[in-house]
Scaffold this active site. Structure first.
Site, PDB file in Angstrom:
ATOM      1  CB  VAL A 212      -0.969   0.029   1.199  1.00 34.49           C
ATOM      2  CG1 VAL A 212      -1.945  -1.135   1.107  1.00 34.49           C
ATOM      3  CG2 VAL A 212      -0.205  -0.005   2.530  1.00 34.49           C
TER       4      VAL A 212
ATOM      5  CG  ASN B 187      -7.436  -3.649   8.782  1.00 30.87           C
ATOM      6  OD1 ASN B 187      -7.494  -3.162   9.903  1.00 30.87           O
ATOM      7  ND2 ASN B 187      -7.087  -4.911   8.565  1.00 30.87           N
TER       8      ASN B 187
ATOM      9  CE1 TYR C  13       0.054   1.461  14.492  1.00 30.71           C
ATOM     10  CE2 TYR C  13      -0.149   2.188  16.770  1.00 30.71           C
ATOM     11  CZ  TYR C  13      -0.621   1.467  15.695  1.00 30.71           C
ATOM     12  OH  TYR C  13      -1.781   0.741  15.827  1.00 30.71           O
TER      13      TYR C  13
ATOM     14  CE  LYS D 286      -2.748   2.353  12.507  1.00 23.84           C
ATOM     15  NZ  LYS D 286      -3.373   1.742  11.307  1.00 23.84           N
TER      16      LYS D 286
ATOM     17  CB  VAL E   4      -7.249  -6.500  18.402  1.00 23.42           C
ATOM     18  CG1 VAL E   4      -7.953  -7.623  17.647  1.00 23.42           C
ATOM     19  CG2 VAL E   4      -8.227  -5.378  18.711  1.00 23.42           C
TER      20      VAL E   4
END
Length: 272
Positions: free
Chosen positions: A68, A94, A161, A165, A194
């Site tokens: 990507v 995602n 990071y 985001k 997660v």
């Protein structure tokens, strides 16, 4: 094993692109979208895992290997969706955090910073940009991006990071402002811990011990005393992809088991 279709499908006749679909939240979302009648283009870098994930879904899934960070590769995935199914209704940006690892601001090189921004922010921008003409032709659509609670609370050695985001939040709000008249919605999913391959290079297998350790950490930090699972996020993504959320745009949906709602420092002090 073929996909079992939902009794009340929410995405019948729709086409979705899911970036980062070879594992974790992306793969769980691809499966759930397909169960609800969607055709899914699954985008990822690891060809072997991507094809295996698509094979689990069957003819409703089209795997496209792409990095990507490169616009031409991502565009090829969008072209494949339109060529195969004639249109585009949902894009779930995602992509993962990249493989640079935890690096302090002092020690991070400009190239490492740029790589995080390319994966976590620039790719979201490209996904939106490439989707707009197709969604306009379809009469609307849903743009979804995966963020992180790191976008709303700082993380030591994770500045790039977190910055990437957080930028996705601003992109979604601006997209909502620009695209609402086209019936194109843009929202952000903000996961906490997660159980995924988070932080692992795409070509490194994940062991059962690593999965168990990740689940244990998730149970420890969540007030609900259980880890988040990819399927939890997939259910939220399905809601945002479907007409059930047709009056929602420009919003951020935190899904973290209460992590950001509870002061863990106070709890740790009280519990000794």
């Amino acid at each position: 094993m073929p996909i079992t279709h939902a009794a009340e499908p929410k995405l019948s006749g729709k086409t979705a692109i899911i970036v980062g679909a070879s594992a974790g939240m992306g793969m769980a979302s691809a499966k759930l979208f397909a169960e609800h009648g969607a055709n899914v283009v699954m985008v990822g870098r690891n060809q072997q895992r991507l094809r295996a994930a698509a094979d689990e879904i069957g003819e409703q899934a089209l795997p496209v290997v792409a990095d990507v960070r490169f616009e031409d590769q991502l565009k090829a995935a969008f072209d494949a969706a339109v060529d195969r199914w004639g249109g585009l209704d949902v894009v779930f940006n995602n992509a993962g955090p990249g493989d640079a690892g935890a690096v302090s601001i002092r020690d991070m090189s400009a190239d490492q910073f740029d790589d995080f921004i390319a994966v976590n922010l620039r790719a979201v921008f490209l996904g939106m940009k490439l989707a707009i003409p197709h969604m306009e032709q379809a009469g609307g659509g849903s743009l979804i991006a995966t963020s992180s609670i790191g976008a709303i609370s700082g993380v030591s050695n994770g500045a790039a990071y977190c910055a990437g985001k957080a930028g996705a939040h601003a992109l979604a709000r601006s997209a909502a402002a620009e695209l609402s008249h086209l019936n194109i919605r843009a929202n952000v999913i903000v996961p906490g811990h997660v159980t995924t391959r988070f932080g692992m290079p795409s070509d490194v297998p994940q062991t059962e011990e690593q999965i168990a350790a990740s689940r244990a950490r998730g149970a420890l930090v969540s007030p609900l005393a259980r880890p988040g699972e990819p399927e939890d996020v997939a259910k939220l993504a399905l809601f945002l992809a479907s007409d059930d959320s047709s009056y929602i745009t420009g919003q951020e949906f935190v899904i973290d088991g209460g992590m950001t709602a509870v002061n863990h420092w106070i709890r740790a002090i009280r519990e000794g």
